[in-house]
Design an enzyme around this catalytic site. Structure first.
Site, PDB file in Angstrom:
ATOM      1  N   ARG A  63       0.814  -1.200   0.000  1.00  0.00           N
ATOM      2  CA  ARG A  63       0.000   0.000   0.000  1.00  0.00           C
ATOM      3  C   ARG A  63       0.850   1.253   0.000  1.00  0.00           C
ATOM      4  NH1 ARG A  63      -4.398  -0.684   3.841  1.00  0.00           N
ATOM      5  NH2 ARG A  63      -5.227  -1.515   1.912  1.00  0.00           N
ATOM      6  N   TYR A  64       1.914   1.223   0.775  1.00  0.00           N
ATOM      7  CA  TYR A  64       2.799   2.381   0.895  1.00  0.00           C
ATOM      8  C   TYR A  64       4.015   2.161   0.003  1.00  0.00           C
ATOM      9  CZ  TYR A  64       0.110   3.323   5.184  1.00  0.00           C
ATOM     10  OH  TYR A  64      -0.870   3.576   6.099  1.00  0.00           O
ATOM     11  N   ARG A 101       7.140  -0.066   1.960  1.00  0.00           N
ATOM     12  CA  ARG A 101       6.970  -1.147   2.923  1.00  0.00           C
ATOM     13  C   ARG A 101       5.743  -1.987   2.589  1.00  0.00           C
ATOM     14  NH1 ARG A 101       5.517   3.772   4.357  1.00  0.00           N
ATOM     15  NH2 ARG A 101       3.965   4.249   5.948  1.00  0.00           N
ATOM     16  N   CYS A 143      -4.503 -17.580  15.240  1.00  0.00           N
ATOM     17  CA  CYS A 143      -4.131 -16.830  16.432  1.00  0.00           C
ATOM     18  C   CYS A 143      -4.380 -17.708  17.645  1.00  0.00           C
ATOM     19  CB  CYS A 143      -4.989 -15.574  16.571  1.00  0.00           C
ATOM     20  SG  CYS A 143      -4.651 -14.340  15.313  1.00  0.00           S
ATOM     21  N   CYS A 153      -9.490 -12.296  18.627  1.00  0.00           N
ATOM     22  CA  CYS A 153     -10.050 -11.064  19.173  1.00  0.00           C
ATOM     23  C   CYS A 153     -11.418 -10.841  18.527  1.00  0.00           C
ATOM     24  CB  CYS A 153      -9.168  -9.875  18.838  1.00  0.00           C
ATOM     25  SG  CYS A 153      -7.479 -10.053  19.411  1.00  0.00           S
ATOM     26  N   CYS A 189     -11.405  -8.188  15.764  1.00  0.00           N
ATOM     27  CA  CYS A 189     -10.389  -8.334  14.715  1.00  0.00           C
ATOM     28  C   CYS A 189     -10.823  -7.682  13.411  1.00  0.00           C
ATOM     29  CB  CYS A 189     -10.117  -9.813  14.462  1.00  0.00           C
ATOM     30  SG  CYS A 189      -8.861 -10.075  13.197  1.00  0.00           S
ATOM     31  N   ARG A 218      -9.458  -8.390  10.594  1.00  0.00           N
ATOM     32  CA  ARG A 218      -9.379  -9.420   9.541  1.00  0.00           C
ATOM     33  C   ARG A 218     -10.242 -10.622   9.886  1.00  0.00           C
ATOM     34  NH1 ARG A 218      -3.554  -8.536   9.723  1.00  0.00           N
ATOM     35  NH2 ARG A 218      -3.376  -6.551   8.651  1.00  0.00           N
ATOM     36  N   ASP A 246     -11.987  -0.323  12.942  1.00  0.00           N
ATOM     37  CA  ASP A 246     -12.294  -0.390  11.507  1.00  0.00           C
ATOM     38  C   ASP A 246     -13.758  -0.730  11.237  1.00  0.00           C
ATOM     39  OD1 ASP A 246      -9.755   0.232  10.597  1.00  0.00           O
ATOM     40  OD2 ASP A 246      -9.078  -1.858  10.712  1.00  0.00           O
ATOM     41  N   ASP A 284      -7.717   4.187   9.908  1.00  0.00           N
ATOM     42  CA  ASP A 284      -7.257   3.481   8.713  1.00  0.00           C
ATOM     43  C   ASP A 284      -8.339   3.687   7.658  1.00  0.00           C
ATOM     44  OD1 ASP A 284      -5.485   1.979   7.223  1.00  0.00           O
ATOM     45  OD2 ASP A 284      -5.224   0.471   8.790  1.00  0.00           O
ATOM     46  N   LYS A 287      -3.229   4.647   6.865  1.00  0.00           N
ATOM     47  CA  LYS A 287      -3.523   5.238   8.170  1.00  0.00           C
ATOM     48  C   LYS A 287      -3.456   6.759   8.118  1.00  0.00           C
ATOM     49  CE  LYS A 287      -1.467   1.188  10.273  1.00  0.00           C
ATOM     50  NZ  LYS A 287      -0.913   0.589   9.020  1.00  0.00           N
TER      51      LYS A 287
HETATM   52  C1  PLP Z   1      -0.129  -0.353   8.883  1.00  0.00           C
HETATM   53  C2  PLP Z   1       0.351  -0.818   7.611  1.00  0.00           C
HETATM   54  C3  PLP Z   1       1.704  -0.698   7.259  1.00  0.00           C
HETATM   55  C4  PLP Z   1       2.721  -0.076   8.182  1.00  0.00           C
HETATM   56  O1  PLP Z   1       2.422   1.262   8.393  1.00  0.00           O
HETATM   57  P1  PLP Z   1       3.339   2.141   9.352  1.00  0.00           P
HETATM   58  O2  PLP Z   1       2.623   3.446   9.437  1.00  0.00           O
HETATM   59  O3  PLP Z   1       4.673   2.230   8.681  1.00  0.00           O
HETATM   60  O4  PLP Z   1       3.429   1.428  10.653  1.00  0.00           O
HETATM   61  C5  PLP Z   1       2.096  -1.161   6.034  1.00  0.00           C
HETATM   62  N1  PLP Z   1       1.214  -1.709   5.174  1.00  0.00           N
HETATM   63  C6  PLP Z   1      -0.088  -1.829   5.462  1.00  0.00           C
HETATM   64  C7  PLP Z   1      -1.007  -2.415   4.468  1.00  0.00           C
HETATM   65  C8  PLP Z   1      -0.563  -1.393   6.697  1.00  0.00           C
HETATM   66  O5  PLP Z   1      -1.865  -1.532   7.000  1.00  0.00           O
END
Ligand code: PLP
Length: 447
Positions: free
Chosen positions: A124-125, A128, A137, A141, A144, A146, A305, A342, A349
């Site tokens: 998504r980002y 990362r 798990c 939870c 959850c 998911r 969420d 989110d 986020k």
């Molecule tokens: C939360 C999340 C991350 C990590 O986000 P950070 O703000 O760097 O902690 C990476 N990918 C996805 C899909 C996420 O939901």
């Protein structure tokens, strides 16, 4: 290190599960997962709480929809004399309201499956990825996000799927941070996790690996010396856990956290804001204080969420802002998490804060502090903006960046930059632009 505490109450539960069981079995994480409570009858038997027959029918329906599993350890934290208000009970045990799905709720509210180039990876980002390496798990939870996936036998990521995820990361050089989640990665065996970490570590562009796990909360005995010694080989590893209520920070949990902190693993915590569990400034402040006292940095406080069946857990965003207001300035800066929503649909986020900027003129900012004191900050009379055309060689700033490592600015960062001439960001389905000359494409319209 203090001895692990084994209470009389825990011995009673252990004996009901297995007459021979004592501390040795109880503190063995595999014994705990083998004897996790998965039925309403077992729950009733072990807690002496009993439900009416007609309620049980619905509870069973709920359980068929979303799996139930509670470790004997986590179950032992329930205060059965006031279980209706108990934060552990509410996070662990079925509630018939889970079957209510409101119009705004979705199976996959964060569109994790849409932003997924290969199964198990959400990219998504820019730099990362989220990598789901397990779908089981120790405790499911009730809140959850998911819920659609966990415990579902059709979603267990096999070795082949994991290999495919690793391959994607290997072939995607901009990924410098890999976030292992699930399910709970710590329900995998030490060897299997060791293999995943070894593979990821061998990828030159992967700089950090993060693991999200709730085992310190629901199965602290999982944090064994063997596990920690294995993790130590793969530094830098960051671990994020998920405490939601101060009651969860027991002596066993503290010991698990200390083991990881002693191994030099940085620890963070992600809480979810939950109605009737922790939606109270006093509870949250106590939680963050106990976390930092145990070397855990509060990282995120999540707005709950829009996943299906969570409406009874959701609070207005205002409750989160109220909690942030009660923390910022009132306690240590490093004890304050970032409150995030989110974005439904997959925007990632979004941090949300109380407002501290009251007004702004050309050379003054009017701010207020946590006490309500209003103050002004005089901005410099002269500030030479540096035009940045990414020509770092001629820049007077001492910054040696290799151009190749950079990526294009996106979003608001793009609007702020000098090297990109975009002047506005326009949603793809903007009606006003649709009305404009059809030959004129949106890109022209922006400039
Ligand atoms: C939360 C999340 C991350 C990590 O986000 P950070 O703000 O760097 O902690 C990476 N990918 C996805 C899909 C996420 O939901």
């Amino acid at each position: 290190m203090k001895e692990i505490i084994f209470t009389k109450h825990q011995q009673e539960i252990a004996s009901k599960i297995d007459r021979e069981a004592g501390k040795e079995q109880w503190t063995d994480w595999k014994w705990q997962t083998r004897h996790s409570i998965k039925t309403i009858e077992d729950f009733e038997h072990l807690t002496d709480i009993s439900f009416k027959e007609e309620d049980k029918r619905q509870l069973n329906e709920t359980r068929n929809r979303f799996p139930l599993s509670i470790t004997p350890y986590y179950l032992s934290l329930i205060n059965k004399d006031n279980y209706i208000n108990d934060p552990v009970y509410k996070q662990a045990f079925l509630d018939n309201r889970e079957l209510i799905v409101t119009a705004s709720e979705m199976g996959d509210p964060l569109s994790e499956d849409h932003d997924s180039p290969v199964p198990g990876i959400t990219h998504r980002y820019p730099d990362r990825v989220l990598f789901l390496v397990s779908n089981v798990c120790a405790m499911y939870c009730r809140h959850c996000t998911r819920k659609r996936k966990v415990g579902d036998v059709d979603s267990i990521p096999g070795r082949e799927q994991i290999k495919e995820g690793i391959e994607y990361i290997r072939n995607t050089p901009q990924v410098r941070d890999v976030l292992l989640s699930g399910g709970d990665p710590f329900l995998l065996s030490d060897n299997y996790l060791d293999w995943i970490l070894t593979e990821l570590e061998a990828i030159p562009h992967v700089q950090v690996i993060r693991i999200g796990t709730r085992t310190p909360v629901v199965l602290p005995y999982r944090i064994t010396d063997d596990l920690v010694n294995m993790l130590k080989k793969h530094q830098p590893i960051w671990i994020n856990t998920h405490f939601n209520h101060p009651r969860e920070i027991t002596s066993s949990a503290r010991k698990a956290l200390a083991r990881m902190a002693d191994a030099g693993i940085p620890l963070g915590n992600q809480s979810v804001l939950l109605a009737d569990v922790n939606d109270c400034p006093r509870i949250m402040k106590e939680l963050v204080h106990r976390l930092v006292a145990n070397r855990v940095r509060p990282y995120y406080l999540y707005q709950c969420d829009l996943s299906e069946g969570l409406s009874h857990f959701r609070t207005p965003v205002g409750k989160g802002i109220e909690i942030m207001e009660s923390l910022i300035g009132h306690t240590s800066g490093f004890a304050v998490p970032t409150y995030v929503v989110d974005a439904p649909g997959g925007g990632g986020k979004i941090p949300v804060m109380p407002n501290y900027i009251i007004s702004w003129s050309v050379n003054k900012v009017i701010l207020r502090n946590y006490e309500g004191v209003i103050t002004s900050y005089q901005e410099p009379d002269e500030y030479k903006p540096t035009l940045c055309d990414r020509n770092c060689k001629d820049c007077r700033l001492e910054l040696n960046l290799k151009d190749g490592e950079e990526i294009n600015a996106i979003g608001i960062e793009q609007l702020l930059s000098d090297y990109d001439d975009t002047i506005s960001l326009i949603p793809a389905d903007n009606e006003r632009f649709k009305r404009r000359n059809e030959n004129e494409d949106i890109e022209d319209a922006e400039n």
